[in-house]
Design a protein around this motif. Structure first.
Motif, PDB file in Angstrom:
ATOM      1  N   PRO A  47       0.835  -1.200   0.000  1.00 55.64           N
ATOM      2  CA  PRO A  47       0.000   0.000   0.000  1.00 55.64           C
ATOM      3  C   PRO A  47       0.872   1.252   0.000  1.00 55.64           C
ATOM      4  O   PRO A  47       1.886   1.325   0.682  1.00 55.64           O
ATOM      5  N   GLY A  48       0.487   2.220  -0.827  1.00 52.74           N
ATOM      6  CA  GLY A  48       1.219   3.469  -0.926  1.00 52.74           C
ATOM      7  C   GLY A  48       2.285   3.480  -2.006  1.00 52.74           C
ATOM      8  O   GLY A  48       2.797   4.540  -2.352  1.00 52.74           O
ATOM      9  N   ALA A  49       2.627   2.324  -2.551  1.00 53.58           N
ATOM     10  CA  ALA A  49       3.649   2.262  -3.608  1.00 53.58           C
ATOM     11  C   ALA A  49       3.126   2.917  -4.876  1.00 53.58           C
ATOM     12  O   ALA A  49       1.931   2.903  -5.153  1.00 53.58           O
ATOM     13  N   ARG A  50       4.035   3.491  -5.639  1.00 49.50           N
ATOM     14  CA  ARG A  50       3.659   4.135  -6.903  1.00 49.50           C
ATOM     15  C   ARG A  50       3.981   3.217  -8.069  1.00 49.50           C
ATOM     16  O   ARG A  50       4.971   2.487  -8.048  1.00 49.50           O
ATOM     17  N   LEU A  51       3.155   3.298  -9.089  1.00 45.84           N
ATOM     18  CA  LEU A  51       3.333   2.528 -10.313  1.00 45.84           C
ATOM     19  C   LEU A  51       3.051   3.446 -11.492  1.00 45.84           C
ATOM     20  O   LEU A  51       2.027   4.132 -11.511  1.00 45.84           O
ATOM     21  N   THR A  52       3.953   3.471 -12.459  1.00 44.37           N
ATOM     22  CA  THR A  52       3.751   4.220 -13.695  1.00 44.37           C
ATOM     23  C   THR A  52       3.393   3.228 -14.788  1.00 44.37           C
ATOM     24  O   THR A  52       4.093   2.227 -14.976  1.00 44.37           O
ATOM     25  N   VAL A  53       2.296   3.487 -15.481  1.00 40.88           N
ATOM     26  CA  VAL A  53       1.809   2.605 -16.536  1.00 40.88           C
ATOM     27  C   VAL A  53       1.687   3.397 -17.827  1.00 40.88           C
ATOM     28  O   VAL A  53       1.074   4.466 -17.844  1.00 40.88           O
ATOM     29  N   THR A  54       2.266   2.879 -18.895  1.00 39.58           N
ATOM     30  CA  THR A  54       2.134   3.479 -20.218  1.00 39.58           C
ATOM     31  C   THR A  54       1.386   2.487 -21.100  1.00 39.58           C
ATOM     32  O   THR A  54       1.760   1.316 -21.173  1.00 39.58           O
ATOM     33  N   ALA A  55       0.322   2.952 -21.737  1.00 40.57           N
ATOM     34  CA  ALA A  55      -0.490   2.108 -22.608  1.00 40.57           C
ATOM     35  C   ALA A  55      -0.965   2.926 -23.798  1.00 40.57           C
ATOM     36  O   ALA A  55      -1.073   4.149 -23.714  1.00 40.57           O
ATOM     37  N   ASP A  56      -1.242   2.235 -24.900  1.00 45.05           N
ATOM     38  CA  ASP A  56      -1.734   2.948 -26.079  1.00 45.05           C
ATOM     39  C   ASP A  56      -3.050   2.399 -26.608  1.00 45.05           C
ATOM     40  O   ASP A  56      -3.535   2.852 -27.633  1.00 45.05           O
ATOM     41  N   ASP A  57      -3.650   1.465 -25.906  1.00 42.30           N
ATOM     42  CA  ASP A  57      -4.975   0.999 -26.298  1.00 42.30           C
ATOM     43  C   ASP A  57      -5.983   2.096 -25.947  1.00 42.30           C
ATOM     44  O   ASP A  57      -5.950   2.635 -24.834  1.00 42.30           O
ATOM     45  N   PRO A  58      -6.861   2.466 -26.883  1.00 41.92           N
ATOM     46  CA  PRO A  58      -7.815   3.552 -26.614  1.00 41.92           C
ATOM     47  C   PRO A  58      -8.692   3.314 -25.374  1.00 41.92           C
ATOM     48  O   PRO A  58      -9.080   4.264 -24.715  1.00 41.92           O
ATOM     49  N   LEU A  59      -8.971   2.066 -25.056  1.00 40.81           N
ATOM     50  CA  LEU A  59      -9.816   1.779 -23.898  1.00 40.81           C
ATOM     51  C   LEU A  59      -9.043   1.767 -22.581  1.00 40.81           C
ATOM     52  O   LEU A  59      -9.648   1.758 -21.513  1.00 40.81           O
ATOM     53  N   ALA A  60      -7.726   1.783 -22.637  1.00 44.08           N
ATOM     54  CA  ALA A  60      -6.922   1.732 -21.411  1.00 44.08           C
ATOM     55  C   ALA A  60      -7.215   2.916 -20.505  1.00 44.08           C
ATOM     56  O   ALA A  60      -7.255   2.777 -19.284  1.00 44.08           O
ATOM     57  N   ARG A  61      -7.429   4.094 -21.087  1.00 42.35           N
ATOM     58  CA  ARG A  61      -7.714   5.282 -20.275  1.00 42.35           C
ATOM     59  C   ARG A  61      -8.944   5.047 -19.391  1.00 42.35           C
ATOM     60  O   ARG A  61      -8.941   5.370 -18.207  1.00 42.35           O
ATOM     61  N   LEU A  62      -9.977   4.451 -19.953  1.00 42.41           N
ATOM     62  CA  LEU A  62     -11.198   4.163 -19.187  1.00 42.41           C
ATOM     63  C   LEU A  62     -11.006   2.979 -18.248  1.00 42.41           C
ATOM     64  O   LEU A  62     -11.391   3.030 -17.082  1.00 42.41           O
ATOM     65  N   ASP A  63     -10.416   1.912 -18.760  1.00 43.81           N
ATOM     66  CA  ASP A  63     -10.280   0.684 -17.972  1.00 43.81           C
ATOM     67  C   ASP A  63      -9.391   0.879 -16.750  1.00 43.81           C
ATOM     68  O   ASP A  63      -9.716   0.413 -15.655  1.00 43.81           O
ATOM     69  N   ILE A  64      -8.261   1.562 -16.924  1.00 44.34           N
ATOM     70  CA  ILE A  64      -7.338   1.743 -15.804  1.00 44.34           C
ATOM     71  C   ILE A  64      -7.919   2.726 -14.786  1.00 44.34           C
ATOM     72  O   ILE A  64      -7.794   2.521 -13.578  1.00 44.34           O
ATOM     73  N   ALA A  65      -8.586   3.760 -15.256  1.00 42.97           N
ATOM     74  CA  ALA A  65      -9.255   4.684 -14.331  1.00 42.97           C
ATOM     75  C   ALA A  65     -10.320   3.950 -13.515  1.00 42.97           C
ATOM     76  O   ALA A  65     -10.431   4.153 -12.293  1.00 42.97           O
ATOM     77  N   HIS A  66     -11.073   3.081 -14.168  1.00 44.41           N
ATOM     78  CA  HIS A  66     -12.104   2.302 -13.471  1.00 44.41           C
ATOM     79  C   HIS A  66     -11.462   1.336 -12.471  1.00 44.41           C
ATOM     80  O   HIS A  66     -11.924   1.215 -11.327  1.00 44.41           O
ATOM     81  N   LEU A  67     -10.400   0.667 -12.880  1.00 43.73           N
ATOM     82  CA  LEU A  67      -9.677  -0.242 -11.991  1.00 43.73           C
ATOM     83  C   LEU A  67      -9.235   0.486 -10.726  1.00 43.73           C
ATOM     84  O   LEU A  67      -9.396  -0.024  -9.615  1.00 43.73           O
ATOM     85  N   CYS A  68      -8.709   1.682 -10.885  1.00 40.93           N
ATOM     86  CA  CYS A  68      -8.252   2.461  -9.723  1.00 40.93           C
ATOM     87  C   CYS A  68      -9.423   2.849  -8.823  1.00 40.93           C
ATOM     88  O   CYS A  68      -9.337   2.742  -7.600  1.00 40.93           O
ATOM     89  N   ALA A  69     -10.510   3.273  -9.435  1.00 44.19           N
ATOM     90  CA  ALA A  69     -11.675   3.705  -8.654  1.00 44.19           C
ATOM     91  C   ALA A  69     -12.252   2.561  -7.823  1.00 44.19           C
ATOM     92  O   ALA A  69     -12.529   2.736  -6.635  1.00 44.19           O
ATOM     93  N   VAL A  70     -12.432   1.412  -8.428  1.00 36.91           N
ATOM     94  CA  VAL A  70     -13.053   0.297  -7.697  1.00 36.91           C
ATOM     95  C   VAL A  70     -12.057  -0.419  -6.791  1.00 36.91           C
ATOM     96  O   VAL A  70     -12.452  -1.026  -5.797  1.00 36.91           O
ATOM     97  N   GLY A  71     -10.757  -0.295  -7.096  1.00 33.17           N
ATOM     98  CA  GLY A  71      -9.749  -0.966  -6.290  1.00 33.17           C
ATOM     99  C   GLY A  71      -9.214  -0.133  -5.148  1.00 33.17           C
ATOM    100  O   GLY A  71      -8.394  -0.600  -4.366  1.00 33.17           O
ATOM    101  N   GLY A  72      -9.664   1.121  -5.046  1.00 37.48           N
ATOM    102  CA  GLY A  72      -9.218   1.984  -3.964  1.00 37.48           C
ATOM    103  C   GLY A  72      -7.833   2.569  -4.187  1.00 37.48           C
ATOM    104  O   GLY A  72      -7.179   3.007  -3.248  1.00 37.48           O
ATOM    105  N   HIS A  73      -7.375   2.584  -5.447  1.00 38.01           N
ATOM    106  CA  HIS A  73      -6.073   3.153  -5.782  1.00 38.01           C
ATOM    107  C   HIS A  73      -6.256   4.609  -6.207  1.00 38.01           C
ATOM    108  O   HIS A  73      -7.310   4.988  -6.687  1.00 38.01           O
ATOM    109  N   GLU A  74      -5.217   5.396  -6.038  1.00 35.25           N
ATOM    110  CA  GLU A  74      -5.293   6.813  -6.377  1.00 35.25           C
ATOM    111  C   GLU A  74      -4.550   7.091  -7.683  1.00 35.25           C
ATOM    112  O   GLU A  74      -3.376   6.738  -7.824  1.00 35.25           O
ATOM    113  N   THR A  75      -5.240   7.710  -8.619  1.00 38.42           N
ATOM    114  CA  THR A  75      -4.605   8.127  -9.860  1.00 38.42           C
ATOM    115  C   THR A  75      -3.979   9.492  -9.607  1.00 38.42           C
ATOM    116  O   THR A  75      -4.677  10.477  -9.409  1.00 38.42           O
TER     117      THR A  75
END
Length: 96
Positions: A47-75
């Motif tokens: 908990p608290g660790a940072r992760l940088t993710v680079t993606a180019d799939d058009p849906l990644a912006r939505l999917d990763i934001a949703h993953l963070c929201a439901v998983g309790g992670h902070e973007t």
């Protein structure tokens, strides 16, 4: 370890030695793989660790934001890199 189209490791570090990378290069992967790799990488961190993710799939912006929201992670940051590429800086949330 899986390679990107340019031949670089998707995850730096050495998973066999328990060394997790702090960055993922998921360019070239299509939905749902960027979100799945991100979820797996976050689960391997404290908990608290940072992760940088680079993606180019058009849906990644939505999917990763949703993953963070439901998983309790902070973007912490979302940066458009040109085309469909985007870089996320995520802080792992607390354990459930």
């Amino acid at each position: 370890m899986e390679k990107t189209a340019s031949g670089e490791d998707r995850m730096a570090g050495d998973p066999e030695k328990g060394v997790a990378a702090d960055a993922l290069d998921l360019r070239g992967l299509k939905c749902p793989l960027p979100a799945m790799w991100t979820e797996r990488a976050l689960a391997e961190r404290r908990p608290g660790a940072r992760l940088t993710v680079t993606a180019d799939d058009p849906l990644a912006r939505l999917d990763i934001a949703h993953l963070c929201a439901v998983g309790g992670h902070e973007t912490l940051e979302v940066e458009a890199l040109g085309g469909t590429a985007v870089r996320f800086v995520i802080r792992r949330g607390p354990d459930a």
